[in-house]
Every structure is written in structure tokens, then in C-alpha cells.
Design a protein around this motif. Structure first.
Motif, PDB file in Angstrom:
ATOM      1  N   HIS A   1     -41.733  20.736  -2.735  1.00  9.11           N
ATOM      2  CA  HIS A   1     -42.769  21.773  -2.702  1.00  9.11           C
ATOM      3  C   HIS A   1     -42.160  23.148  -2.944  1.00  9.11           C
ATOM      4  O   HIS A   1     -42.765  23.988  -3.630  1.00  9.11           O
ATOM      5  CB  HIS A   1     -43.513  21.733  -1.358  1.00  9.11           C
TER       6      HIS A   1
ATOM      7  N   GLU B   1     -41.659  23.474  -6.592  1.00  8.59           N
ATOM      8  CA  GLU B   1     -42.921  23.704  -7.298  1.00  8.59           C
ATOM      9  C   GLU B   1     -43.398  25.147  -7.125  1.00  8.59           C
ATOM     10  O   GLU B   1     -43.937  25.751  -8.061  1.00  8.59           O
ATOM     11  CB  GLU B   1     -43.970  22.715  -6.792  1.00  8.59           C
ATOM     12  N   GLN B   2     -43.196  25.714  -5.958  1.00 10.34           N
ATOM     13  CA  GLN B   2     -43.547  27.116  -5.753  1.00 10.34           C
ATOM     14  C   GLN B   2     -42.679  28.021  -6.616  1.00 10.34           C
ATOM     15  O   GLN B   2     -43.152  29.029  -7.156  1.00 10.34           O
ATOM     16  CB  GLN B   2     -43.391  27.491  -4.273  1.00 10.34           C
TER      17      GLN B   2
ATOM     18  N   PRO C   1     -46.714  21.893 -10.596  1.00 12.72           N
ATOM     19  CA  PRO C   1     -46.207  20.595 -10.129  1.00 12.72           C
ATOM     20  C   PRO C   1     -45.027  20.096 -10.953  1.00 12.72           C
ATOM     21  O   PRO C   1     -44.969  20.317 -12.165  1.00 12.72           O
ATOM     22  CB  PRO C   1     -47.411  19.663 -10.279  1.00 12.72           C
ATOM     23  N   VAL C   2     -44.117  19.440 -10.282  1.00 17.47           N
ATOM     24  CA  VAL C   2     -42.976  18.830 -10.969  1.00 17.47           C
ATOM     25  C   VAL C   2     -43.067  17.310 -10.931  1.00 17.47           C
ATOM     26  O   VAL C   2     -42.258  16.635 -11.569  1.00 17.47           O
ATOM     27  CB  VAL C   2     -41.634  19.299 -10.354  1.00 17.47           C
TER      28      VAL C   2
ATOM     29  N   THR D   1     -43.402  15.417 -14.102  1.00 13.77           N
ATOM     30  CA  THR D   1     -44.250  16.017 -15.124  1.00 13.77           C
ATOM     31  C   THR D   1     -43.365  16.498 -16.267  1.00 13.77           C
ATOM     32  O   THR D   1     -42.132  16.349 -16.227  1.00 13.77           O
ATOM     33  CB  THR D   1     -45.021  17.208 -14.544  1.00 13.77           C
TER      34      THR D   1
ATOM     35  N   GLY E   1     -41.169  18.866 -14.764  1.00 11.59           N
ATOM     36  CA  GLY E   1     -40.204  18.147 -13.939  1.00 11.59           C
ATOM     37  C   GLY E   1     -39.119  17.484 -14.758  1.00 11.59           C
ATOM     38  O   GLY E   1     -37.942  17.475 -14.365  1.00 11.59           O
TER      39      GLY E   1
END
Length: 310
Positions: free
Chosen positions: A38, A41-42, A47-48, A59, A62
Motif C-alpha cells: 500500500h 501504491e501511494q 495500484p501495483v 499491473t 507493477g
């Protein structure tokens, strides 16, 4: 700021296929893995991972982080290993990659690198695999090869220098009508399309790609008898009048009985030996000039003789 634990968590999920299995492999709790994911991702703003009941996969963002993060993690691991080694021995290790059939050069390379105060760790793989390792930061330098018309597939942040240009010859049976030629022009080379050819093991070998392109430009496609990187086998096939093949001149100092080596007049038919190191701004254990000098000296000192196809 990026935390390497974020990259470790993402890499573990990519490898294991789920956060639960990644936590087990890392020896962390699942909340700890989720926390670092998380936070990542921030940091990147999205999103990864694609999370489903069946597992998690990176993703597009990612996947980029997995690739680039692998390089960062490899460099971190290497920095610690180098520091420990320097503390223990007073020397550092140069991780050097080269293709297996260049192994004849290794005694000279090892001698020259160790005399400069470094240990040498050698990795022998085919060139595409060596480049992957270099891009991930698992190698410090490598000796690769290509041909003048095909660029080496190295990323732009690495430096490349030509160390040696080795003319390619056609190995023909000594009773072949062209075996006494001073050289073969393109038309003469293409006339050999009726002969079976021995090519290298990899279909991506740049020398063979160049050869086959020369035939295909004229609408020709010769028979490929076998594929092998063993020079002894290749030359034995030629001596037995079973096939012909391309030979880097450096690979054979004296052809065996029954084999004639005929130069190709087109200068594109050469194997270029290339030194590759990380460029400015990346960790470089040896400069391009130093590596080029070591490799050039090793080539010059090598006594030659049949030893394997490059």
C-alpha cells in the motif's frame, strides 16, 4: 521515498502469485506485506497489483516496478556482499559474463584482472541471457558479440566498445571449386545455397541471421544440415564434404585437413567482439577503457586453434 522493502514485497508477490504465499516466502506477516504494498501504491499514485480470489499479479505499473526494482535489489545485495568481501579480504570481485565458446580467453582475462587487485567471478551464458543479467545489475561487465549490421540489444544506459573485428570465412571442402578463391563476393557466397549449411545452436545468432538474410534477399533458402556451436563438429562436417559453414577467423588458427577457409569480400561479414559496462551514473566496477584493454590484450595473447564457435 522508496523503501527497498516495498520492492521486496512486490517481487515476492510476483514470484509467489499471492500476498499470502509471498508473506510466507519472505518470513513476514501478511499485514506487513500489505503495508509495504500500500505504501508503494501511494508513492506511485496507483495500484501495483491486480488482486483476485485466485491470487495477485502485477499491473502494468507493477510489472515496470518488478523489472526496475529487481535491478535496485540486486545492486543493494551486491553492495553489501562487496563491502563484506572488502572487509574480509581487502579485494573486490568483478562479476564478468561471457559466452561459453570464448572460454579460451579466460586464463589471460583472469590473470590481468587479478593482477589489478580484483577477484574475477565468471558467468558463462549465451549473449541474450548475459544481457538480461547485466540489465538486472547481476553482472559488472561482459564480453559479447554481434556483426556490424546488427546492433547489440543493450539498453542505452550501458556503454559498448568494439574490442576486435574478426573477419568471417566460409569453411569449404578442399575439393570444392571455390576453395582456392582469394575471397568470395556476394554472388559467389549465394551460389553456395545448394550446399547444406551448419549453423549455430541459436536461431538468433547474428552471424547466421546475416548469412540467411543475404540468401533471402536473392529469394534463396539453403538447407540447414545441423545446428551446433562445437567448432570441431562443424569442421568435421566440412572435411567430410557433408556441409559448409561460417567460421570466425580467430576461432581457427590452422584449418584441419580437408578444410579450406575462404574470406568473404563483404566487410559486413565480420564478428565484432564487444566490451559492455554500465554507463555514467550506474555502478561501474571497471571502466570501459580498462575492460577493453584487458580483452584486447587477452585476444592478442591467445594462441588460437579450433576451440568452439563464437
Amino acid at each position: 521515498m522508496l523503501d527497498v522493502r516495498q520492492l521486496q514485497a512486490l517481487r515476492a508477490v510476483h514470484t509467489a502469485g499471492s500476498v499470502t504465499r509471498a508473506a510466507r516466502d519472505l518470513g513476514w506477516s501478511q499485514p506487513t506485506v500489505d503495508y509495504h504494498l500500500h505504501a508503494l501504491e501511494q508513492l506511485v499514485g496507483g495500484p501495483v497489483l491486480d488482486r483476485t480470489p485466485r491470487g495477485s499479479t502485477p499491473t502494468e505499473v507493477g510489472a515496470l516496478l518488478v523489472e526496475r526494482g529487481g535491478e535496485i535489489l540486486a545492486l543493494c545485495e551486491r553492495a553489501v556482499a562487496d563491502a563484506r568481501e572488502l572487509q574480509r579480504t581487502g579485494r573486490t570481485t568483478l562479476r564478468f559474463g561471457t559466452f561459453p565458446t570464448a572460454a579460451a580467453l579466460l586464463p589471460e582475462i583472469v590473470a590481468r584482472v587479478t593482477s589489478a587487485g580484483r577477484e574475477l567471478e565468471v558467468v558463462l551464458k549465451e549473449v541474450p541471457q548475459l544481457l538480461d543479467d547485466l540489465h538486472r545489475g547481476e553482472l559488472d561487465a561482459l564480453l559479447a558479440y554481434s556483426v556490424p549490421t546488427i546492433a547489440l540489444a543493450v539498453r542505452p544506459e550501458f556503454e559498448v566498445a568494439e574490442v576486435y573485428r574478426d573477419p568471417l570465412h566460409v569453411a569449404l571442402p578442399t575439393d570444392h571449386p571455390l576453395s582456392a578463391s582469394e575471397s568470395l563476393d556476394t554472388d559467389a557466397l549465394r551460389s553456395l545455397h545448394t550446399m547444406p549449411w551448419v549453423l549455430g545452436s541459436s536461431e538468433r545468432d547474428p552471424m547466421d541471421v546475416l548469412l540467411m538474410a543475404t540468401f533471402e534477399e536473392a529469394g534463396l533458402r539453403p538447407e540447414v544440415s545441423i545446428r551446433t556451436d562445437d567448432m570441431q563438429v562443424m569442421l568435421a562436417m566440412v572435411a567430410a564434404r557433408l556441409a559448409v559453414c561460417l567460421v570466425p577467423r580467430l576461432a581457427v588458427s590452422v584449418p584441419p585437413p580437408g578444410v579450406a577457409l575462404v574470406p568473404i569480400a563483404d566487410p559486413a561479414f565480420a564478428r565484432t567482439l564487444l566490451a559492455v559496462v554500465p554507463g555514467p551514473g550506474r555502478r561501474a566496477s571497471i571502466s570501459l577503457a580498462q575492460l577493453s584493454g584487458v580483452l584486447a590484450a587477452a585476444i592478442e595473447a591467445d594462441s588460437g586453434g579450433p576451440r568452439g564457435r563464437v
